[in-house]
Motif scaffolding. Structure first.
Motif, PDB file in Angstrom:
ATOM      1  N   UNK A 105      10.185  11.381  -2.725  1.00 49.87           N
ATOM      2  CA  UNK A 105       9.939  12.453  -3.693  1.00 49.87           C
ATOM      3  C   UNK A 105       8.449  12.603  -3.975  1.00 49.87           C
ATOM      4  N   UNK A 106       8.067  13.782  -4.377  1.00 52.51           N
ATOM      5  CA  UNK A 106       6.687  13.997  -4.812  1.00 52.51           C
ATOM      6  C   UNK A 106       6.569  13.491  -6.243  1.00 52.51           C
ATOM      7  N   UNK A 107       5.773  12.464  -6.417  1.00 54.11           N
ATOM      8  CA  UNK A 107       5.587  11.913  -7.776  1.00 54.11           C
ATOM      9  C   UNK A 107       4.132  11.928  -8.148  1.00 54.11           C
ATOM     10  N   UNK A 112       0.794  -1.234   0.000  1.00 55.10           N
ATOM     11  CA  UNK A 112       0.000   0.000   0.000  1.00 55.10           C
ATOM     12  C   UNK A 112       0.826   1.283   0.000  1.00 55.10           C
ATOM     13  N   UNK A 113       2.136   1.200   0.281  1.00 59.04           N
ATOM     14  CA  UNK A 113       2.987   2.393   0.234  1.00 59.04           C
ATOM     15  C   UNK A 113       3.316   2.783  -1.205  1.00 59.04           C
ATOM     16  N   UNK A 114       3.207   1.832  -2.103  1.00 60.01           N
ATOM     17  CA  UNK A 114       3.496   2.016  -3.533  1.00 60.01           C
ATOM     18  C   UNK A 114       4.962   2.331  -3.816  1.00 60.01           C
ATOM     19  N   UNK A 115       5.827   2.182  -2.824  1.00 58.44           N
ATOM     20  CA  UNK A 115       7.262   2.425  -3.016  1.00 58.44           C
ATOM     21  C   UNK A 115       7.839   1.416  -4.009  1.00 58.44           C
ATOM     22  N   UNK A 116       7.237   0.249  -4.097  1.00 60.87           N
ATOM     23  CA  UNK A 116       7.706  -0.781  -5.026  1.00 60.87           C
ATOM     24  C   UNK A 116       7.620  -0.317  -6.484  1.00 60.87           C
ATOM     25  N   UNK A 117       6.885   0.734  -6.749  1.00 56.57           N
ATOM     26  CA  UNK A 117       6.766   1.248  -8.117  1.00 56.57           C
ATOM     27  C   UNK A 117       7.969   2.096  -8.539  1.00 56.57           C
ATOM     28  N   UNK A 118       8.789   2.508  -7.585  1.00 60.47           N
ATOM     29  CA  UNK A 118       9.959   3.324  -7.908  1.00 60.47           C
ATOM     30  C   UNK A 118      10.989   2.503  -8.684  1.00 60.47           C
TER      31      UNK A 118
END
Length: 78
Positions: free
Chosen positions: A76-78, A49-55
């Motif tokens: 970062x703001x993405x 749910x943090x969506x950090x894996x999309x980086x």
């Protein structure tokens, strides 16, 4: 993304990041694994749910470096 799909991609994300850590820091893969798994970044990365894996791998490495230098992570703001 459901939990099963997330569980399926995490090994690839982790492997890419471990490879980059080992290469850039000139350390063994085992040491890179330890460094990653003991980081706050990895604890956050493990949560879908943090969506950090999309980086990108480069961005994740940069965040890990930031954590090592400052003790905190500023996303970062993405």
């Amino acid at each position: 993304m459901n939990q099963e799909q997330f569980a399926a991609i995490m090994p690839y994300i982790s492997a890419d990041l471990v490879e980059m850590i080992a290469k850039k820091k000139s350390i063994s893969e085992n040491d890179a694994i330890t460094k990653l798994y003991n980081s706050e970044l990895y604890a956050i990365l493990e949560q879908e749910d943090t969506k950090v894996w999309q980086y990108s791998t480069d961005m994740l490495y940069s965040l890990l470096e930031q954590e090592e230098k400052t003790g905190k992570i500023e996303f970062p703001d993405v």
